[in-house]
Design an enzyme around this catalytic site. Structure first.
Site, mmCIF file in Angstrom:
data_model
loop_
_atom_site.group_PDB
_atom_site.id
_atom_site.type_symbol
_atom_site.label_atom_id
_atom_site.label_comp_id
_atom_site.label_asym_id
_atom_site.label_seq_id
_atom_site.Cartn_x
_atom_site.Cartn_y
_atom_site.Cartn_z
ATOM 1 N N PHE A 135 12.063 -18.553 22.838
ATOM 2 C CA PHE A 135 11.658 -19.940 22.583
ATOM 3 C C PHE A 135 10.785 -19.955 21.340
ATOM 4 C CE2 PHE A 135 8.320 -23.207 23.297
ATOM 5 C CZ PHE A 135 9.038 -24.315 23.709
ATOM 6 N N GLU B 264 0.697 -20.488 25.447
ATOM 7 C CA GLU B 264 0.968 -21.692 26.265
ATOM 8 C C GLU B 264 -0.212 -22.658 26.232
ATOM 9 O OE1 GLU B 264 3.669 -22.501 27.771
ATOM 10 O OE2 GLU B 264 4.819 -20.660 28.109
HETATM 11 P P1 TGC Z 1 0.998 -35.796 21.872
HETATM 12 O O1 TGC Z 1 0.875 -37.065 21.098
HETATM 13 O O2 TGC Z 1 0.002 -35.497 22.933
HETATM 14 O O3 TGC Z 1 2.441 -35.716 22.548
HETATM 15 C C1 TGC Z 1 3.636 -35.925 21.813
HETATM 16 C C2 TGC Z 1 4.699 -36.366 22.820
HETATM 17 O O4 TGC Z 1 4.882 -35.368 23.821
HETATM 18 C C3 TGC Z 1 4.533 -35.884 25.139
HETATM 19 N N1 TGC Z 1 3.788 -34.811 25.815
HETATM 20 C C4 TGC Z 1 4.288 -34.094 26.803
HETATM 21 N N2 TGC Z 1 5.471 -34.158 27.429
HETATM 22 C C5 TGC Z 1 5.698 -33.261 28.411
HETATM 23 N N3 TGC Z 1 4.823 -32.297 28.750
HETATM 24 C C6 TGC Z 1 3.626 -32.197 28.118
HETATM 25 N N4 TGC Z 1 2.769 -31.229 28.440
HETATM 26 C C7 TGC Z 1 3.309 -33.123 27.114
HETATM 27 N N5 TGC Z 1 2.249 -33.313 26.302
HETATM 28 C C8 TGC Z 1 2.555 -34.351 25.518
HETATM 29 C C9 TGC Z 1 3.666 -37.086 24.845
HETATM 30 O O5 TGC Z 1 3.741 -38.028 25.899
HETATM 31 C C10 TGC Z 1 4.303 -37.624 23.588
HETATM 32 O O6 TGC Z 1 5.533 -38.266 23.950
HETATM 33 P P2 TGC Z 1 6.056 -39.553 23.125
HETATM 34 O O7 TGC Z 1 7.275 -39.997 23.866
HETATM 35 O O8 TGC Z 1 4.921 -40.537 23.152
HETATM 36 O O9 TGC Z 1 6.337 -39.052 21.747
HETATM 37 O O10 TGC Z 1 1.060 -34.606 20.827
HETATM 38 P P3 TGC Z 1 -0.092 -33.955 19.968
HETATM 39 O O11 TGC Z 1 0.464 -33.645 18.631
HETATM 40 O O12 TGC Z 1 -1.357 -34.806 20.045
HETATM 41 O O13 TGC Z 1 -0.341 -32.558 20.684
HETATM 42 C C11 TGC Z 1 -1.000 -32.425 21.849
HETATM 43 C C12 TGC Z 1 -1.276 -30.950 22.177
HETATM 44 C C13 TGC Z 1 -2.369 -30.382 21.281
HETATM 45 C C14 TGC Z 1 -1.741 -30.947 23.625
HETATM 46 C C15 TGC Z 1 0.016 -30.101 22.006
HETATM 47 O O14 TGC Z 1 0.343 -30.013 20.667
HETATM 48 C C16 TGC Z 1 -0.142 -28.723 22.587
HETATM 49 O O15 TGC Z 1 0.072 -28.534 23.785
HETATM 50 N N6 TGC Z 1 -0.491 -27.682 21.766
HETATM 51 C C17 TGC Z 1 -0.473 -26.293 22.216
HETATM 52 C C18 TGC Z 1 0.814 -25.663 21.805
HETATM 53 C C19 TGC Z 1 1.262 -24.596 22.776
HETATM 54 O O16 TGC Z 1 0.891 -24.560 23.921
HETATM 55 N N7 TGC Z 1 2.146 -23.756 22.306
HETATM 56 C C20 TGC Z 1 2.765 -22.776 23.175
HETATM 57 C C21 TGC Z 1 3.938 -22.121 22.493
HETATM 58 S S1 TGC Z 1 5.030 -21.319 23.589
HETATM 59 C C22 TGC Z 1 4.211 -20.021 24.190
HETATM 60 O O17 TGC Z 1 3.075 -19.801 23.984
HETATM 61 C C23 TGC Z 1 5.020 -19.141 25.076
HETATM 62 S S2 TGC Z 1 4.203 -17.770 25.692
HETATM 63 C C24 TGC Z 1 5.300 -17.459 26.918
HETATM 64 C C25 TGC Z 1 5.101 -16.213 27.639
HETATM 65 O O18 TGC Z 1 5.290 -15.103 27.078
HETATM 66 O O19 TGC Z 1 4.898 -16.307 28.890
HETATM 67 P P1 FAD Z 2 -4.547 -21.346 16.454
HETATM 68 O O1 FAD Z 2 -3.808 -22.563 16.821
HETATM 69 O O2 FAD Z 2 -4.730 -21.027 15.011
HETATM 70 O O3 FAD Z 2 -5.994 -21.423 17.147
HETATM 71 C C1 FAD Z 2 -7.085 -20.596 16.719
HETATM 72 C C2 FAD Z 2 -8.340 -21.011 17.497
HETATM 73 O O4 FAD Z 2 -8.671 -22.370 17.184
HETATM 74 C C3 FAD Z 2 -8.167 -20.946 19.019
HETATM 75 O O5 FAD Z 2 -9.361 -20.456 19.595
HETATM 76 C C4 FAD Z 2 -7.987 -22.408 19.394
HETATM 77 O O6 FAD Z 2 -8.384 -22.702 20.734
HETATM 78 C C5 FAD Z 2 -8.889 -23.083 18.393
HETATM 79 N N1 FAD Z 2 -8.561 -24.499 18.180
HETATM 80 C C6 FAD Z 2 -7.351 -25.023 17.875
HETATM 81 N N2 FAD Z 2 -7.436 -26.357 17.748
HETATM 82 C C7 FAD Z 2 -8.732 -26.691 18.005
HETATM 83 C C8 FAD Z 2 -9.454 -27.924 18.048
HETATM 84 N N3 FAD Z 2 -8.853 -29.111 17.818
HETATM 85 N N4 FAD Z 2 -10.777 -27.882 18.334
HETATM 86 C C9 FAD Z 2 -11.386 -26.695 18.584
HETATM 87 N N5 FAD Z 2 -10.771 -25.507 18.551
HETATM 88 C C10 FAD Z 2 -9.459 -25.513 18.265
HETATM 89 N N6 FAD Z 2 4.750 -19.094 20.951
HETATM 90 C C11 FAD Z 2 6.024 -19.510 21.092
HETATM 91 O O7 FAD Z 2 6.410 -20.528 20.516
HETATM 92 N N7 FAD Z 2 6.914 -18.806 21.852
HETATM 93 C C12 FAD Z 2 6.562 -17.678 22.498
HETATM 94 O O8 FAD Z 2 7.398 -17.071 23.191
HETATM 95 C C13 FAD Z 2 5.229 -17.198 22.364
HETATM 96 N N8 FAD Z 2 4.862 -16.015 22.932
HETATM 97 C C14 FAD Z 2 3.628 -15.496 22.671
HETATM 98 C C15 FAD Z 2 3.316 -14.209 23.083
HETATM 99 C C16 FAD Z 2 2.084 -13.644 22.764
HETATM 100 C C17 FAD Z 2 1.770 -12.241 23.185
HETATM 101 C C18 FAD Z 2 1.113 -14.402 22.052
HETATM 102 C C19 FAD Z 2 -0.247 -13.827 21.735
HETATM 103 C C20 FAD Z 2 1.413 -15.676 21.640
HETATM 104 C C21 FAD Z 2 2.680 -16.233 21.913
HETATM 105 N N9 FAD Z 2 3.049 -17.495 21.418
HETATM 106 C C22 FAD Z 2 4.331 -17.953 21.567
HETATM 107 C C23 FAD Z 2 2.136 -18.218 20.553
HETATM 108 C C24 FAD Z 2 0.989 -18.920 21.270
HETATM 109 O O9 FAD Z 2 1.446 -20.058 21.937
HETATM 110 C C25 FAD Z 2 -0.074 -19.260 20.226
HETATM 111 O O10 FAD Z 2 -0.706 -18.042 19.864
HETATM 112 C C26 FAD Z 2 -1.082 -20.256 20.723
HETATM 113 O O11 FAD Z 2 -0.493 -21.518 20.946
HETATM 114 C C27 FAD Z 2 -2.238 -20.436 19.735
HETATM 115 O O12 FAD Z 2 -1.780 -20.619 18.437
HETATM 116 P P2 FAD Z 2 -2.350 -19.701 17.242
HETATM 117 O O13 FAD Z 2 -2.268 -18.290 17.657
HETATM 118 O O14 FAD Z 2 -1.703 -20.098 15.989
HETATM 119 O O15 FAD Z 2 -3.919 -20.070 17.190
#
Ligand code: TGC
Ligand code: FAD
Length: 386
Positions: free
Chosen positions: A132, A366
């Site tokens: 993803f 996440e």
């Molecule tokens: P925002 O305006 O809040 O939302 C945009 C649109 O998305 C909808 N929405 C959601 N829908 C479903 N589930 C959720 N959790 C949702 N959160 C928001 C929202 O209603 C809106 O919809 P629409 O129809 O109005 O357009 O967007 P924002 O730009 O303000 O962002 C909010 C924020 C910061 C919470 C979001 O960007 C965020 O969650 N950032 C963190 C990114 C993150 O978690 N990345 C993870 C990457 S994947 C990963 O890490 C995999 S590791 C897997 C592993 O190895 O186990």
């Molecule tokens: P950044 O976004 O640069 O954040 C840096 C710091 O700033 C953090 O402490 C954060 O909390 C802080 N910060 C950010 N915004 C704010 C704010 N507004 N105010 C105050 N503090 C703030 N991603 C995928 O898409 N797919 C995957 O499969 C996936 N797997 C992963 C596996 C591993 C082992 C790791 C380490 C990461 C993976 N990720 C994946 C990515 C992961 O989701 C990101 O690392 C995570 O979302 C944080 O993004 P970043 O590392 O760019 O940190």
């Protein structure tokens, strides 16, 4: 009757027979197949790929999806699967989370019938591995600021950009990649071997060493229209997948914490210092009690979240509460267990240091802790502080 230190509130008794059976069968797999190999895999920075058929045979890939060879289990069962797998290692749970919640889920929820038929049965059998791609090198917390983009060219799309920190990337047969288009963010299924697509592994990690993490590069990658997910546009596509995976993590980390507490309980009863077992000191008992309290709280949080999920009422900000609380709980417990083992705590003979290092990733991916706190803050106040 003495309480189970890893389940003080007898959460097991709140489970259905089917949920208990699922938990027991995954626990056996972890005891028999994961625990004997995982420490070596961690040391060798190697994902145990030969476990994939075992995970598939138990129906653990896409377990909560219906049809297409998937087991169609409920949310609680999915949570218990994650909990048992992460008792083994966060890397194994990560593999299943990504395959199930981040790759199979979007194809199931937003894919065409052809896409579902083409990919889901093979993914459920573990013959096709998925990843993803959302995070980009310039900042994963803010995926709306996405640079990877796709442009229409005739009936195809041309994809350019890069992704970072992608679990399963280098071993994946297909990647669900989110890219900016003129119509907003869209999801693309990019198959391994497509010209211009590369997925090199990220080496030298101190965390999740038994999991594959990669970068993804797209250099004029041509993706046919048939590989675009037709059912969703906008950031809610990837965020809805994250909701599923974060739910599983909220359960999973309980298993890591339980593994640490179980080992340190044994150790503290047999380690004799100052003429008595370590466990007979007040400060040690306070620390152990605190761990059991926090695990119990996390279990009840996960259970109620699961009930809400199964009732179709689970909200993303409720998932944020559990992801934040439970990851923090598990990381603090792993660190404290590491300390209570003294010097032995840094040895590969004991599990806490491995879980501790893994959990440093789990609390970051996440959505970091801060992201979940701000999500709850926004829910409470109606004001966006991102
Ligand atoms: P925002 O305006 O809040 O939302 C945009 C649109 O998305 C909808 N929405 C959601 N829908 C479903 N589930 C959720 N959790 C949702 N959160 C928001 C929202 O209603 C809106 O919809 P629409 O129809 O109005 O357009 O967007 P924002 O730009 O303000 O962002 C909010 C924020 C910061 C919470 C979001 O960007 C965020 O969650 N950032 C963190 C990114 C993150 O978690 N990345 C993870 C990457 S994947 C990963 O890490 C995999 S590791 C897997 C592993 O190895 O186990
Ligand atoms: P950044 O976004 O640069 O954040 C840096 C710091 O700033 C953090 O402490 C954060 O909390 C802080 N910060 C950010 N915004 C704010 C704010 N507004 N105010 C105050 N503090 C703030 N991603 C995928 O898409 N797919 C995957 O499969 C996936 N797997 C992963 C596996 C591993 C082992 C790791 C380490 C990461 C993976 N990720 C994946 C990515 C992961 O989701 C990101 O690392 C995570 O979302 C944080 O993004 P970043 O590392 O760019 O940190």
């Amino acid at each position: 009757m003495a309480l189970n230190p890893l389940d003080l509130y007898d959460v097991a008794s709140a489970l259905t027979e089917e949920e208990r059976m699922v938990q027991d069968s995954v626990a056996r797999l972890v005891d028999d197949k994961v625990l004997p190999v995982i420490q070596k895999c961690f040391e060798e920075h190697r994902f145990p790929r030969d476990l994939i058929p075992e995970l598939a045979a138990l129906g653990l890939l896409g377990s909560s999806l219906k049809g297409y060879g998937c087991a169609g289990l409920n949310g609680i069962s999915y949570g218990l699967i994650c909990q048992e797998l992460e008792r083994g290692d966060s890397g194994i749970r990560s593999f299943v989370s990504v395959q199930s919640s981040l790759c199979m889920y979007p194809i199931h929820a937003y894919g065409s019938e052809e896409q579902k038929q083409k990919y889901l049965p093979g993914m459920a059998r573990g013959e096709l591995i998925g990843c993803f791609g959302l995070t980009e090198p310039h900042g994963g917390s803010d995926p709306a600021n996405m640079k990877t983009h796709a442009k229409r060219r005739g009936k195809d799309w041309v994809l350019n950009g890069s992704k970072m920190w992608i679990t399963n990337g280098a071993i994946a047969d297909l990647a669900v990649v989110w890219a900016m288009t003129e119509e907003g963010i869209r999801g693309f299924i990019v198959e391994k071997g497509t010209p211009g697509f590369d997925a090199p592994e990220i080496e030298r990690k101190f965390s999740l060493r038994a999991s594959v993490t990669s970068a993804l590069f797209f250099d004029n990658v041509v993706v046919p229209e048939a590989n675009v997910l037709p059912g969703v546009a906008g950031l809610k596509g990837p965020l809805s997948c994250l909701t599923q995976a974060r739910y599983g993590i909220a359960w999973g980390v309980i298993g890591a914490a339980q593994a640490c507490l179980a080992q340190v309980l044994d150790y503290s009863k047999t380690r004799v210092l100052f003429g008595r077992p370590l466990a007979q000191n007040q400060t040690i008992q306070v620390r152990l009690a605190d761990m059991a309290r926090r695990i119990t709280t996390a279990q009840l949080l996960a259970l109620q979240l699961g009930r809400l999920k199964d009732a179709g009422r689970m909200q993303p900000s409720q998932v944020s509460v559990a992801k934040w609380n439970n990851c923090r709980m598990a990381l603090d417990i792993a660190r404290d267990c590491r300390d209570m083992l003294g010097g032995a705590g840094i040895s590969a003979e004991y599990v806490p240091v491995r879980h501790m290092l893994n959990l440093e990733s789990v609390i970051t991916y996440e959505g970091t802790e801060t992201i979940h706190q701000l999500t709850i803050g926004r829910e409470l106040t109606g004001l966006n502080a991102f």
